[in-house]
Design a protein around this motif. Sequence first.
Motif, short mmCIF file in Angstrom:
data_model
loop_
_atom_site.label_atom_id
_atom_site.label_comp_id
_atom_site.label_asym_id
_atom_site.label_seq_id
_atom_site.Cartn_x
_atom_site.Cartn_y
_atom_site.Cartn_z
N THR A 127 -9.86 -50.50 85.38
CA THR A 127 -10.54 -49.90 84.23
C THR A 127 -9.96 -50.49 82.95
O THR A 127 -8.74 -50.64 82.82
CB THR A 127 -10.34 -48.38 84.22
OG1 THR A 127 -10.85 -47.83 85.44
CG2 THR A 127 -11.09 -47.74 83.05
N VAL A 128 -10.87 -50.83 82.01
CA VAL A 128 -10.46 -51.30 80.69
C VAL A 128 -11.29 -50.57 79.64
O VAL A 128 -12.04 -49.63 79.95
CB VAL A 128 -10.66 -52.83 80.56
CG1 VAL A 128 -9.76 -53.57 81.54
CG2 VAL A 128 -12.12 -53.22 80.78
N GLU A 129 -11.17 -50.98 78.39
CA GLU A 129 -11.94 -50.37 77.30
C GLU A 129 -13.44 -50.50 77.58
O GLU A 129 -13.91 -51.55 78.04
CB GLU A 129 -11.58 -51.07 75.99
CG GLU A 129 -12.30 -50.52 74.77
CD GLU A 129 -11.87 -51.24 73.50
OE1 GLU A 129 -12.75 -51.75 72.79
OE2 GLU A 129 -10.64 -51.28 73.23
N ALA A 130 -14.18 -49.45 77.35
CA ALA A 130 -15.62 -49.44 77.63
C ALA A 130 -16.32 -50.59 76.92
O ALA A 130 -16.09 -50.86 75.74
CB ALA A 130 -16.23 -48.11 77.19
N GLY A 131 -17.17 -51.30 77.66
CA GLY A 131 -17.94 -52.39 77.10
C GLY A 131 -17.17 -53.68 76.91
O GLY A 131 -17.73 -54.68 76.45
N ALA A 132 -15.88 -53.70 77.26
CA ALA A 132 -15.08 -54.91 77.09
C ALA A 132 -15.39 -55.91 78.18
O ALA A 132 -15.84 -55.56 79.27
CB ALA A 132 -13.60 -54.57 77.09
N LYS A 133 -15.12 -57.18 77.88
CA LYS A 133 -15.24 -58.23 78.88
C LYS A 133 -13.90 -58.36 79.59
O LYS A 133 -12.84 -58.44 78.95
CB LYS A 133 -15.63 -59.57 78.24
CG LYS A 133 -15.72 -60.73 79.24
CD LYS A 133 -16.30 -61.98 78.58
CE LYS A 133 -15.31 -62.62 77.62
NZ LYS A 133 -14.27 -63.39 78.34
N VAL A 134 -13.96 -58.38 80.92
CA VAL A 134 -12.75 -58.54 81.71
C VAL A 134 -12.70 -59.95 82.26
O VAL A 134 -13.66 -60.43 82.87
CB VAL A 134 -12.72 -57.53 82.89
CG1 VAL A 134 -11.45 -57.72 83.71
CG2 VAL A 134 -12.80 -56.12 82.37
N ASP A 135 -11.57 -60.61 82.03
CA ASP A 135 -11.31 -61.92 82.64
C ASP A 135 -10.29 -61.72 83.75
O ASP A 135 -9.22 -61.14 83.52
CB ASP A 135 -10.76 -62.91 81.61
CG ASP A 135 -11.77 -63.26 80.54
OD1 ASP A 135 -12.97 -63.37 80.87
OD2 ASP A 135 -11.37 -63.42 79.37
N LEU A 136 -10.61 -62.19 84.96
CA LEU A 136 -9.71 -62.04 86.10
C LEU A 136 -9.11 -63.40 86.44
O LEU A 136 -9.84 -64.39 86.59
CB LEU A 136 -10.46 -61.45 87.29
CG LEU A 136 -9.59 -61.07 88.50
CD1 LEU A 136 -10.11 -59.79 89.15
CD2 LEU A 136 -9.59 -62.20 89.53
N TYR A 137 -7.77 -63.43 86.55
CA TYR A 137 -7.05 -64.68 86.79
C TYR A 137 -6.37 -64.64 88.16
O TYR A 137 -5.85 -63.60 88.58
CB TYR A 137 -5.97 -64.89 85.72
CG TYR A 137 -6.52 -65.07 84.32
CD1 TYR A 137 -6.65 -66.34 83.78
CD2 TYR A 137 -6.90 -63.97 83.56
CE1 TYR A 137 -7.15 -66.52 82.48
CE2 TYR A 137 -7.40 -64.13 82.28
CZ TYR A 137 -7.53 -65.40 81.74
OH TYR A 137 -8.03 -65.57 80.48
N VAL A 138 -6.38 -65.79 88.83
CA VAL A 138 -5.66 -65.97 90.08
C VAL A 138 -4.57 -67.01 89.83
O VAL A 138 -4.88 -68.17 89.48
CB VAL A 138 -6.58 -66.44 91.21
CG1 VAL A 138 -5.77 -66.70 92.48
CG2 VAL A 138 -7.67 -65.40 91.47
#
Length: 362
Positions: free
Chosen positions: A55-66
């Motif tokens: 969960t992050v800030e509503a409407g935010a874009k999440v970048d997922l890193y490996v």
Amino acid sequence: DAAGNTSVTSEPLTVTLDQTAPTTPAAPKLLTADDTGASASDNITSRTLPTFTGTVEAGAKVDLYVDNVLDSSLVTPASGGYAIKLANALADGDHLITTKATDKAGNTSLVSPSLKVTIGTSTPSIASVTGPAAKSYKAGDVLSFSVTFTSPVTVTGVPTIDLTVGTTVRKAVYTSGTGTSTLVFRYTVVAGDNDADGVTLASSIILPTGAALKSTANGSNATLSLSPPDTSAVLVDTVAPLKPGLPNLVADFDSGSSSTDDYTNLATVTLDGTAEAYGVVTVLRAGTAVGTANANGSGAWSLAGVKLATGANAFTVRVADAAGNTSVTSEPLTVTLDQTAPTTPAAPKLLTADDTGASASD
């Protein structure tokens, strides 16, 4: 317009200034349905394209890193919750998964804490074996062997590894590590075990009836063969040293009527003696240790700076070998410190028979 006519006012435009970065996201979580390990929360899986949630800030874009490389991005709904399936398949082994959030104004959060996820699609094999430290071990000491697999394994029952001590085959028994990549096997040295040229570990794990070693991620049977470590310097000695000889007051410190009467007027002396070669000699006075000395290859030892109390001082010694076996205590040596001068003598007298004067006492 050019004639000065003025329109009605337009509809409003709302411009929002937001210079606050989103809160740093919590570490992502592996979707429970994708966790195929021993538990639903051990973050071990046989799936190479797992899904991660958070969960992050509503409407935010999440970048997922490996492993610090961007894999996927997703704009969250009003709830702020996300579920991102990887776009690029993961290789077997450990990987660190992190996220960053960017809000509608373009402010970007700090990187989240990492989640370590372990991918296991292949059969685990033994990558390495670490043995005990190179030294001598006595009865009661533990010989510990760490067996590291290429991926986490789950243990059922009590696997063992044969361990040859001298001419006797013992068992190093599994004690811990299930669900991880490293298993620990241990053997406790017992009285009668002796090996002067190094113990020997067998080249395979043994699975007694009912025991199993399987991949935690995919359930395949682990390979049990191994390359034993060098244990040529892992020695076993359960024999106590012989009783050491009587300690001796070094002649230079014996100020008595002879150099061997163990009487002295020196408050600090040197003691020496013989014990097991290369042993550690403890010198005791009235049962309390006053110092230690190392015996040489011939067993000779010497301890300087030994403090004496006025009167009789009873010294004994005991010796410990490299494995820590300790001898019985030696017979005592009594060293007497006397720093009191004798009473001043009376005047000497002439032998009466030699007094030829007018009287026998003139």
